[in-house]
Design a protein around this motif. Sequence first.
Motif, PDB file in Angstrom:
ATOM      1  N   GLY A 203      41.954  80.597  -2.894  1.00 36.80           N
ATOM      2  CA  GLY A 203      42.621  81.585  -3.237  1.00 36.80           C
ATOM      3  C   GLY A 203      43.646  81.531  -4.392  1.00 36.80           C
ATOM      4  N   GLU A 204      43.861  82.679  -4.779  1.00 40.38           N
ATOM      5  CA  GLU A 204      44.978  82.724  -6.022  1.00 40.38           C
ATOM      6  C   GLU A 204      46.281  83.485  -5.334  1.00 40.38           C
ATOM      7  OE1 GLU A 204      45.641  81.889  -8.989  1.00 40.38           O
ATOM      8  OE2 GLU A 204      47.592  83.204  -8.859  1.00 40.38           O
ATOM      9  N   PRO A 205      47.216  82.688  -5.159  1.00 38.47           N
ATOM     10  CA  PRO A 205      48.654  83.424  -4.515  1.00 38.47           C
ATOM     11  C   PRO A 205      49.152  84.620  -5.342  1.00 38.47           C
ATOM     12  CG  PRO A 205      49.016  81.002  -5.177  1.00 38.47           C
ATOM     13  CD  PRO A 205      47.331  81.274  -5.219  1.00 38.47           C
TER      14      PRO A 205
ATOM     15  N   SER B 162      48.027  76.274 -13.298  1.00 38.05           N
ATOM     16  CA  SER B 162      46.699  75.308 -13.539  1.00 38.05           C
ATOM     17  C   SER B 162      46.294  75.466 -14.920  1.00 38.05           C
ATOM     18  CB  SER B 162      45.779  75.765 -12.616  1.00 38.05           C
ATOM     19  OG  SER B 162      46.254  75.560 -11.298  1.00 38.05           O
TER      20      SER B 162
ATOM     21  N   ASN C  81      37.823  66.093  -9.015  1.00 36.71           N
ATOM     22  CA  ASN C  81      37.035  65.868  -7.598  1.00 36.71           C
ATOM     23  C   ASN C  81      35.545  66.566  -7.693  1.00 36.71           C
ATOM     24  OD1 ASN C  81      39.290  64.750  -6.022  1.00 36.71           O
ATOM     25  ND2 ASN C  81      40.386  66.530  -6.122  1.00 36.71           N
TER      26      ASN C  81
ATOM     27  N   SER D 102      51.177  77.668  -6.747  1.00 42.00           N
ATOM     28  CA  SER D 102      50.308  77.048  -7.789  1.00 42.00           C
ATOM     29  C   SER D 102      49.247  78.228  -8.315  1.00 42.00           C
ATOM     30  CB  SER D 102      49.576  76.051  -7.365  1.00 42.00           C
ATOM     31  OG  SER D 102      48.459  75.693  -8.389  1.00 42.00           O
ATOM     32  N   THR D 103      49.420  78.823  -9.590  1.00 42.71           N
ATOM     33  CA  THR D 103      48.606  79.824  -9.868  1.00 42.71           C
ATOM     34  C   THR D 103      47.757  79.566 -11.314  1.00 42.71           C
ATOM     35  OG1 THR D 103      48.737  81.989 -11.009  1.00 42.71           O
ATOM     36  CG2 THR D 103      50.611  80.478 -11.443  1.00 42.71           C
ATOM     37  N   VAL D 104      46.610  79.981 -11.418  1.00 45.19           N
ATOM     38  CA  VAL D 104      46.116  80.325 -12.467  1.00 45.19           C
ATOM     39  C   VAL D 104      46.608  80.595 -13.664  1.00 45.19           C
ATOM     40  CG1 VAL D 104      44.928  82.501 -12.191  1.00 45.19           C
ATOM     41  CG2 VAL D 104      43.441  80.366 -12.953  1.00 45.19           C
TER      42      VAL D 104
ATOM     43  N   CYS E 235      41.815  68.730  -3.928  1.00 43.01           N
ATOM     44  CA  CYS E 235      42.056  69.861  -4.636  1.00 43.01           C
ATOM     45  C   CYS E 235      40.576  70.368  -5.042  1.00 43.01           C
ATOM     46  CB  CYS E 235      42.731  69.540  -6.021  1.00 43.01           C
ATOM     47  SG  CYS E 235      44.326  69.408  -6.083  1.00 43.01           S
ATOM     48  N   GLY E 236      40.351  71.640  -5.108  1.00 41.51           N
ATOM     49  CA  GLY E 236      39.176  72.157  -5.643  1.00 41.51           C
ATOM     50  C   GLY E 236      37.956  71.933  -4.543  1.00 41.51           C
TER      51      GLY E 236
ATOM     52  N   PHE F 251      51.268  76.170  -2.364  1.00 43.78           N
ATOM     53  CA  PHE F 251      50.078  77.245  -2.274  1.00 43.78           C
ATOM     54  C   PHE F 251      48.999  76.824  -3.227  1.00 43.78           C
ATOM     55  CE2 PHE F 251      51.615  80.762   0.362  1.00 43.78           C
ATOM     56  CZ  PHE F 251      52.828  80.237   0.740  1.00 43.78           C
ATOM     57  N   MET F 252      48.244  75.759  -2.826  1.00 41.31           N
ATOM     58  CA  MET F 252      46.920  75.069  -3.508  1.00 41.31           C
ATOM     59  C   MET F 252      45.916  74.923  -2.733  1.00 41.31           C
ATOM     60  SD  MET F 252      48.945  72.070  -5.865  1.00 41.31           S
ATOM     61  CE  MET F 252      50.522  72.272  -6.609  1.00 41.31           C
ATOM     62  N   GLY F 253      45.879  75.787  -1.721  1.00 41.47           N
ATOM     63  CA  GLY F 253      44.644  75.899  -0.992  1.00 41.47           C
ATOM     64  C   GLY F 253      43.641  76.814  -1.605  1.00 41.47           C
TER      65      GLY F 253
ATOM     66  N   HIS G 260      44.751  73.246 -17.470  1.00 42.41           N
ATOM     67  CA  HIS G 260      43.590  72.588 -17.760  1.00 42.41           C
ATOM     68  C   HIS G 260      43.300  72.561 -19.381  1.00 42.41           C
ATOM     69  CE1 HIS G 260      43.302  71.644 -13.647  1.00 42.41           C
ATOM     70  NE2 HIS G 260      42.950  73.192 -13.279  1.00 42.41           N
TER      71      HIS G 260
HETATM   72  N1  SAH Z   1      44.462  79.414  -7.578  1.00 35.62           N
HETATM   73  C1  SAH Z   1      45.342  78.487  -7.394  1.00 35.62           C
HETATM   74  C2  SAH Z   1      45.662  77.615  -6.413  1.00 35.62           C
HETATM   75  C3  SAH Z   1      44.588  76.888  -5.926  1.00 35.62           C
HETATM   76  S1  SAH Z   1      43.645  75.542  -6.535  1.00 35.62           S
HETATM   77  C4  SAH Z   1      45.320  77.763  -8.798  1.00 35.62           C
HETATM   78  O1  SAH Z   1      44.487  77.907  -9.636  1.00 35.62           O
HETATM   79  O2  SAH Z   1      46.440  77.033  -9.166  1.00 35.62           O
HETATM   80  C5  SAH Z   1      44.756  74.279  -6.705  1.00 35.62           C
HETATM   81  C6  SAH Z   1      44.477  73.261  -7.914  1.00 35.62           C
HETATM   82  O3  SAH Z   1      43.373  72.305  -7.994  1.00 35.62           O
HETATM   83  C7  SAH Z   1      44.481  74.003  -9.262  1.00 35.62           C
HETATM   84  O4  SAH Z   1      45.361  73.281 -10.057  1.00 35.62           O
HETATM   85  C8  SAH Z   1      43.341  73.954  -9.509  1.00 35.62           C
HETATM   86  O5  SAH Z   1      43.034  73.974 -10.767  1.00 35.62           O
HETATM   87  C9  SAH Z   1      42.886  72.354  -9.143  1.00 35.62           C
HETATM   88  N2  SAH Z   1      41.392  72.092  -8.730  1.00 35.62           N
HETATM   89  C10 SAH Z   1      40.530  73.154  -8.710  1.00 35.62           C
HETATM   90  N3  SAH Z   1      39.464  72.543  -8.870  1.00 35.62           N
HETATM   91  C11 SAH Z   1      39.503  71.085  -8.658  1.00 35.62           C
HETATM   92  C12 SAH Z   1      38.644  69.944  -8.792  1.00 35.62           C
HETATM   93  N4  SAH Z   1      37.344  70.204  -8.572  1.00 35.62           N
HETATM   94  N5  SAH Z   1      39.248  68.993  -9.066  1.00 35.62           N
HETATM   95  C13 SAH Z   1      40.545  68.563  -8.993  1.00 35.62           C
HETATM   96  N6  SAH Z   1      41.335  69.984  -9.008  1.00 35.62           N
HETATM   97  C14 SAH Z   1      40.992  71.039  -8.904  1.00 35.62           C
END
Ligand code: SAH
Length: 348
Positions: A167-169, A222, A298, A199-201, A341-342, A163-165, A224
């Motif tokens: 939205g926030e699951p 996530s 990215n 995957s969640t914030v 991602c992102g 679940f990394m598309g 960071h």
């Molecule tokens: N909302 C959820 C799932 C979606 S994001 C979450 O935050 O986990 C999926 C992953 O891609 C997360 O780890 C997010 O931090 C990361 N991500 C978002 N933008 C990105 C980018 N520009 N480059 C690389 N990873 C990114």
Amino acid sequence: MIEAGAKRDIRKLKLEELKEFFVAQGDKAFRAQQVYDWLWIKSAKTFEQMTNLSLETREMLKEYFVINHIKVDKMQRSADGTIKNAVTLFDGMVVESVLIPTEKRITACVSSQVGCSLACKFCATARLKRQRNLSPDEIYDQVVAIKEQAELFYGRPLTNIVFMGMGEPLLNYANVTSAIEKITNQKGLGMASRRITVSTVGVAKMIMKMADDGVKFNLAVSLHAAIDKTRSSIMPINDTNSLTELGEALKYWYQKTKSKVTYEYVVWKNINDSEEHAQALLRFCKLVPSKVNLIEYNPIDEGEFQQASDETLSMYMNLLERNGITCRIRKSRGKDIDAACGQLANKG
Ligand code: SAH
């Protein structure tokens, strides 16, 4: 009582409700299970497909119900084999989902919301704003579409779901867990929970709820940044959901589930590329058994965020590994089609 006329989406009905419907029609309750199997095991998209039901029954179902299946309107294939789907929902809204092939796995990356409310500064989806939650069947359908593509284009089964598309699951928790129930159930797709990662914030109170619910899927956070000031500057949720609260929730999660946590972490130039940040990450990793995926950035903007150098990544990696924390560098997939991602932002 279900009346003909205003047609309902049949997949919104619980098995019990469908049984009551058939009984009210003067039919047998077990008919409901037959229909349910078509809907959730065989992923039927039309009533015509339900060939073990009489023509009469199928016609009757059409009078009362519809199957609001998603439509994959646009499919793009990356040079590295990644496939990105633009998926149109019954109300015309669009989300994206991605098939990621590797040697050993085929992973489906699915969306849980149309847009996102979290406003992470480095993520393209954040610019779309949250429109609505996806329903369980809309999540399930993304998985089915990718499962079919895996078989069609790669002759291999779907092995993993993340679940990394968009939205926030965890802000659509009920629907996400209900979809996972259909995906894992033997009276559904029968996939193993341990092959699913949410995957969640890092919404602390929802992580605690998941722990209480005893969920069996994997948790990725996530992260960071493991310093509040920095994390708040790039992920606004951190203002009201601090690292301390997140850490407490993760301890509770581990205590209840005994399941390791994965941290997703991008290292950016001048944001979190110092030794101090790496040390903070290490301390955070010691709270509960965990591992770290260093994700390649990215780019989505004009250069406000830039991927740190390989030396910096090595500095992080060495520090973590030296202290017994597994750390992997994750290369992006599908960048050329904005599927990484992102980057999911309905550009088409
Ligand atoms: N909302 C959820 C799932 C979606 S994001 C979450 O935050 O986990 C999926 C992953 O891609 C997360 O780890 C997010 O931090 C990361 N991500 C978002 N933008 C990105 C980018 N520009 N480059 C690389 N990873 C990114």
